[in-house]
Design an enzyme around this catalytic site. Structure first.
Site, PDB file in Angstrom:
ATOM      1  N   ALA A 112      77.361  17.220  54.529  1.00 38.23           N
ATOM      2  CA  ALA A 112      78.350  16.773  53.547  1.00 38.23           C
ATOM      3  C   ALA A 112      78.360  15.252  53.440  1.00 38.23           C
ATOM      4  O   ALA A 112      78.460  14.684  52.345  1.00 38.23           O
ATOM      5  CB  ALA A 112      79.731  17.286  53.929  1.00 38.23           C
ATOM      6  N   HIS A 155      76.964  20.689  54.107  1.00 42.03           N
ATOM      7  CA  HIS A 155      77.859  21.233  55.126  1.00 42.03           C
ATOM      8  C   HIS A 155      77.810  20.376  56.378  1.00 42.03           C
ATOM      9  O   HIS A 155      76.721  20.030  56.867  1.00 42.03           O
ATOM     10  CB  HIS A 155      77.471  22.667  55.473  1.00 42.03           C
ATOM     11  CG  HIS A 155      78.359  23.278  56.523  1.00 42.03           C
ATOM     12  ND1 HIS A 155      79.698  23.536  56.287  1.00 42.03           N
ATOM     13  CD2 HIS A 155      78.127  23.636  57.813  1.00 42.03           C
ATOM     14  CE1 HIS A 155      80.242  24.050  57.384  1.00 42.03           C
ATOM     15  NE2 HIS A 155      79.311  24.109  58.324  1.00 42.03           N
ATOM     16  N   SER A 156      78.983  20.029  56.913  1.00 35.97           N
ATOM     17  CA  SER A 156      79.109  19.272  58.149  1.00 35.97           C
ATOM     18  C   SER A 156      78.389  17.924  57.993  1.00 35.97           C
ATOM     19  O   SER A 156      78.713  17.173  57.076  1.00 35.97           O
ATOM     20  CB  SER A 156      78.576  20.099  59.322  1.00 35.97           C
ATOM     21  OG  SER A 156      79.039  19.607  60.553  1.00 35.97           O
ATOM     22  N   MET A 157      77.432  17.583  58.833  1.00 33.85           N
ATOM     23  CA  MET A 157      76.691  16.351  58.645  1.00 33.85           C
ATOM     24  C   MET A 157      76.098  16.278  57.247  1.00 33.85           C
ATOM     25  O   MET A 157      76.038  15.211  56.621  1.00 33.85           O
ATOM     26  CB  MET A 157      75.564  16.222  59.684  1.00 33.85           C
ATOM     27  CG  MET A 157      74.733  14.957  59.538  1.00 33.85           C
ATOM     28  SD  MET A 157      73.228  14.938  60.560  1.00 33.85           S
ATOM     29  CE  MET A 157      72.126  15.949  59.548  1.00 33.85           C
ATOM     30  N   SER A 168      81.554  20.460  52.601  1.00 34.33           N
ATOM     31  CA  SER A 168      82.021  21.599  53.395  1.00 34.33           C
ATOM     32  C   SER A 168      82.032  21.244  54.877  1.00 34.33           C
ATOM     33  O   SER A 168      81.075  20.657  55.393  1.00 34.33           O
ATOM     34  CB  SER A 168      81.084  22.793  53.144  1.00 34.33           C
ATOM     35  OG  SER A 168      81.331  23.848  54.045  1.00 34.33           O
TER      36      SER A 168
END
Length: 293
Positions: free
Chosen positions: A107, A103-105, A132
């Site tokens: 990902a 998720h975010s970083m 994500s």
């Protein structure tokens, strides 16, 4: 009669124990889902995920340096170095298929690790990559963060709306957590994408009100793979996955069950009747789904 307490997780191999955390014991996993936290995050972000996944899927949450019992570990110089270390730590755990979620970083790091796993001729590539809350790698440019102050970073983290940011309002905890937050945003500020096209499936997820990752920025992950791609759009902001954990994992479960069935049919010497257990119903999330190729 009181049921026996669940057994604690079996020890991970020493090379992996430094990097991965497990909340739930899986005796004979058929697949491992490796989860990468967001910037400033920790393995705690995935502590309840096993409750929504099939019992033969083992969840491994990556523990970055500076988190939990790694509070004093040195931070890597950049995303490439971090991806190399996580890839090496996964080596003894590739006795079963591996999927990755970030998720975010996380990902971007999951993507970098997936590329390295796929480049290893001695083991199968990841069965699937789930990304994500992050634009496709070639769209990422966080160079403005290079001049950000601690106050800037805290304001950014707070604006994104994660439940975990409550801890940052406690001065003692904020002082403890800030080195990890600084390191993560420094990594993002200097991130440059690996320009390689993958040949494993990619599933991109985002919130329909995410200020960091628009729907079109998530859709752009389709250019990273020549295999199947799917876009899932959930209601909510950057941390849509916190209130919609069960819905997200329902969608992930559907993919993992499909991947496991496919892998099992390719395994020699396993009768079809023994390899296909009936899947439990998969809950349908409150999300839009677009199959692009």
């Amino acid at each position: 009669m009181t049921p026996p307490a669940p057994l604690p997780p079996a020890p991970l191999p020493p090379a992996a124990a430094r990097w991965f955390r497990r909340q739930h014991r899986v005796e004979s996993p058929r697949l491992r889902l490796v989860c990468f936290p967001h910037a400033g995050g920790s393995p705690a972000a995935y502590r309840t995920w096993h409750r929504h996944l099939p019992g033969d899927v083992e969840v491994l949450a990556v523990c970055y340096p500076g988190r939990q019992d790694r509070i004093g570990d040195p931070f890597p110089a950049g995303a490439a170095e971090l991806a190399e270390e996580v890839t090496a730590a996964l080596a003894p755990l590739r006795d079963v298929p591996v999927a990755l979620f970030g998720h975010s970083m996380g990902a971007l790091l999951a993507y970098e690790v997936a590329l390295r796993l796929a480049a290893d001729p001695g083991a199968p590539p990841p069965v699937r990559l789930f990304v994500s809350g992050a634009p496709a790698p070639h769209l990422v440019d966080h160079s403005a963060l290079r001049s950000a102050t601690d106050e800037d970073l805290l304001a950014l983290v707070d604006a994104l709306g994660s439940d975990s940011t409550d801890a940052l309002r406690i001065p003692a905890l904020r002082e403890l957590l800030m080195p990890g937050i600084r390191a993560d945003f420094r990594l993002l500020a200097h991130y440059r994408a690996t320009t390689t096209t993958t040949d494993f499936p990619v599933v991109a997820c985002t919130g329909d009100d995410d200020p960091v990752c628009t729907v079109e920025a998530a859709r752009a992950w389709s250019t990273t793979t020549v295999s199947a791609f799917e876009l899932n759009v959930f209601p909510g902001g950057h941390f849509y996955l916190e209130p919609l954990e069960a819905e997200l994992l329902g969608r992930i479960t559907g993919h993992l069950r499909s991947d496991l069935r496919f892998r099992t049919t390719l395994r020699p010497g396993v009768p079809q009747s023994a390899s296909h257990s009936a899947p439990r119903p998969v809950p349908q999330p409150a999300a839009q789904s677009a199959q692009t190729h």
